[in-house]
Structure formats: structure tokens, C-alpha cells
Design an enzyme around this catalytic site. Sequence first.
Site, PDB file in Angstrom:
ATOM      1  N   HIS A 119      73.605  48.771  38.725  1.00  0.00           N
ATOM      2  CA  HIS A 119      73.685  48.158  37.400  1.00  0.00           C
ATOM      3  C   HIS A 119      72.301  47.850  36.801  1.00  0.00           C
ATOM      4  O   HIS A 119      71.920  48.395  35.783  1.00  0.00           O
ATOM      5  CB  HIS A 119      74.457  46.833  37.472  1.00  0.00           C
ATOM      6  CG  HIS A 119      75.815  46.905  38.099  1.00  0.00           C
ATOM      7  ND1 HIS A 119      76.910  47.488  37.502  1.00  0.00           N
ATOM      8  CD2 HIS A 119      76.251  46.432  39.292  1.00  0.00           C
ATOM      9  CE1 HIS A 119      77.960  47.363  38.289  1.00  0.00           C
ATOM     10  NE2 HIS A 119      77.605  46.734  39.384  1.00  0.00           N
TER      11      HIS A 119
HETATM   12  O1  RIB Z   1      78.241  42.771  37.000  1.00  0.00           O
HETATM   13  C1  RIB Z   1      77.039  43.272  37.543  1.00  0.00           C
HETATM   14  C2  RIB Z   1      75.954  42.271  37.417  1.00  0.00           C
HETATM   15  O2  RIB Z   1      76.307  41.103  38.144  1.00  0.00           O
HETATM   16  C3  RIB Z   1      74.618  42.740  38.043  1.00  0.00           C
HETATM   17  O3  RIB Z   1      73.545  42.140  37.341  1.00  0.00           O
HETATM   18  C4  RIB Z   1      74.686  42.194  39.435  1.00  0.00           C
HETATM   19  O4  RIB Z   1      73.391  41.911  39.979  1.00  0.00           O
HETATM   20  C5  RIB Z   1      75.405  40.904  39.213  1.00  0.00           C
HETATM   21  O5  RIB Z   1      74.452  39.932  38.811  1.00  0.00           O
END
Ligand code: RIB
Length: 312
Positions: free
Chosen positions: A241
Site C-alpha cells: 500500500h
Molecule cells: O489500509 C492500509 C493502510 O493501513 C496502510 O497504510 C497500512 O500500513 C495500514 O496503516
Amino acid sequence: MAQKIIIDTDPGQDDAVALLLALASPELQVLGVTAVAGNVPLPLTALNARKVVELSGRGDVPVFAGCDAPMHRRLVTAEHVHGKTGLDGIELPEPVLALQDQHAVDFIIETLRREPAGTVTLVPIGPLTNIATAFRRAPDVVARVQRIVLMGGAYFEVGNITPAAEFNIYVDPEAAAIVFDAGVPLVVMPLDVTHAALTNRAWVERMRAMPNRCGPAVASWTDFFERYDREKYGSEGAPLHDPCTIAWLLRPDLFSGREINVEIETKGEFTLGMTVADWWRVSDRAPNALFMRDVDAAGFFDLLTERIARLP
Ligand code: RIB
Ligand code: CA
């Protein structure tokens, strides 16, 4: 001239990869790393940020601790995804790199006031508590922000922490609403695009075989981090992500999306924290975000590999 950025983060294995990518890239001048409560409580996210910055060999980059709870709610964490330390997968030594005394919110405000207006980009990759608190405490700095490139939200992919909401937005929806309503140019990396940045075994093994310490660390984090998503989604790997934000700063051509209106649900019984993305422009609400939808995954992982290889 390197792009000046502040990375606001809740490490988190994917945050850690984003930090390494940024710290390996001379196109970016990381003015500071600010920790926020999110995946795990603040003491751990601050410790993890120090560990990752130290691992990268960039002890010149200061690390600050910020808000330890959302603006108006109790903290929700994600140890079920990231492990009890928040950075499970590899044991990193206690960092020598000190935590700065200054509060992260004060650092963000001071930096935005000091640097020429429009030259600093904020890169939040956790809950938006620090950013929104800075905007509330010092409204004059909002107009000085060049842009915000954030990981958060979801539309086609729907939620990952509730059926409707993505974690970073869900943890502090009031903070997210402040940021999305601030009028700052926004680039949003929702699950819609990050779920296409999936790790695979061949890439992880390339990381593990890298003749440095950062490549194997990325492989170990991914080994841990991907078990959750593989089980939940039946996917081959895990979505990276947070590195999507840094990759966009380096290679915007790898991504595509739409300028649309995105509102944050702060009252819904079942939809709290939802990013209500007007992808089909059915409302008359003004566009406020470049909401990403597609990524050239091969190009993304090639960039990651080439940059991680530059690190110690
Ligand atoms: O939903 C994904 C996000 O939530 C990313 O930033 C992961 O590190 C968590 O913080
Ligand atoms: Ca994160």
C-alpha cells in the site's frame, strides 16, 4: 532541485518499505519522518520509524513522535496484520538514532512556515491525525502545503477494516475529513490501486538475495505481512500500500486515476470512515482529489528493486 517531503507514518511493514524507497531516492529530500498512532500504538510506531531510518543508513533524517490517539475517538490498531511490534518479520536492533524532542505536529507547522510556500509535499501513510491537528492548530500553514500524497480510502475495493472503510481513514475519520476538505491538492492512493501492487514470490526472493541488509529485511517483512492478505483474499502476495505514494512522486507515469470529489463519512452507523468517491461524477460536488485506480505493477516493482539495491 529535490522534492521536499515530510513522511507521516505508522510503521507497519508496508510503511517501512515506503520509507526505504524514499530514503534511497535522491529526487526526494525527506525533511523529516513523523510517527502517528495507527497500526500499533505511538511508542511502537515511533520506535519502528527510528529503526527503519537507521536501517537505511540515513541517520541524517530526523524522526518525531506525534499524536497518540485520534482527534475524537479511541485508537483502533492492526496488530492482527502487522504483528505485536508492528514490524514483525525481522528483529532489528534498538536504534541509536534518537527521537526528536519536538512534537511531530509542531515540526510540521514549523517546517511549513519556514520553507517557501508551495515547496513541501506531505506524504501521510497512516491515520491523518498529525496532519489534521497541524491544520487545526495553525490554519495559516494549509495554503503553504504544495500537495498531499496519501495512502488511504477505497471505492471499488470497499473496506479492509470494516465492509465500508479502509484502515487509515477509519481510525480517524474526523482528521480525514479535515484533510479532504482543506483545499490542498490531494493525490489519493486507495485500496483500488494498492491492491494491484501485489508482491510475488519471485520478487520477494530477489529481495532476499540482495547483497545488502535492506533487501533481506524487505523480504522478511513481506513474508510476515503477506500471510494475512493471502489468507483473506486468497491472493498470491500482499499489497504494498504505502510505497505507492513514494513511487508516484518518483514515477507518476506508473499510475492513473481521476480528479473526482471524495467525501469522508464521519456519522454513518455502518459506513463510518468510508471514502465516498464520486467516480462517475453523479453529484455536483467539486473535485478535490486525484483518486488513483491503476498502476503498472511491473514498473512499480522494478523501481522498488532498483532503489532498495542502492541502500546498505
Ligand atoms: O489500509 C492500509 C493502510 O493501513 C496502510 O497504510 C497500512 O500500513 C495500514 O496503516
Ligand atoms: Ca501505514
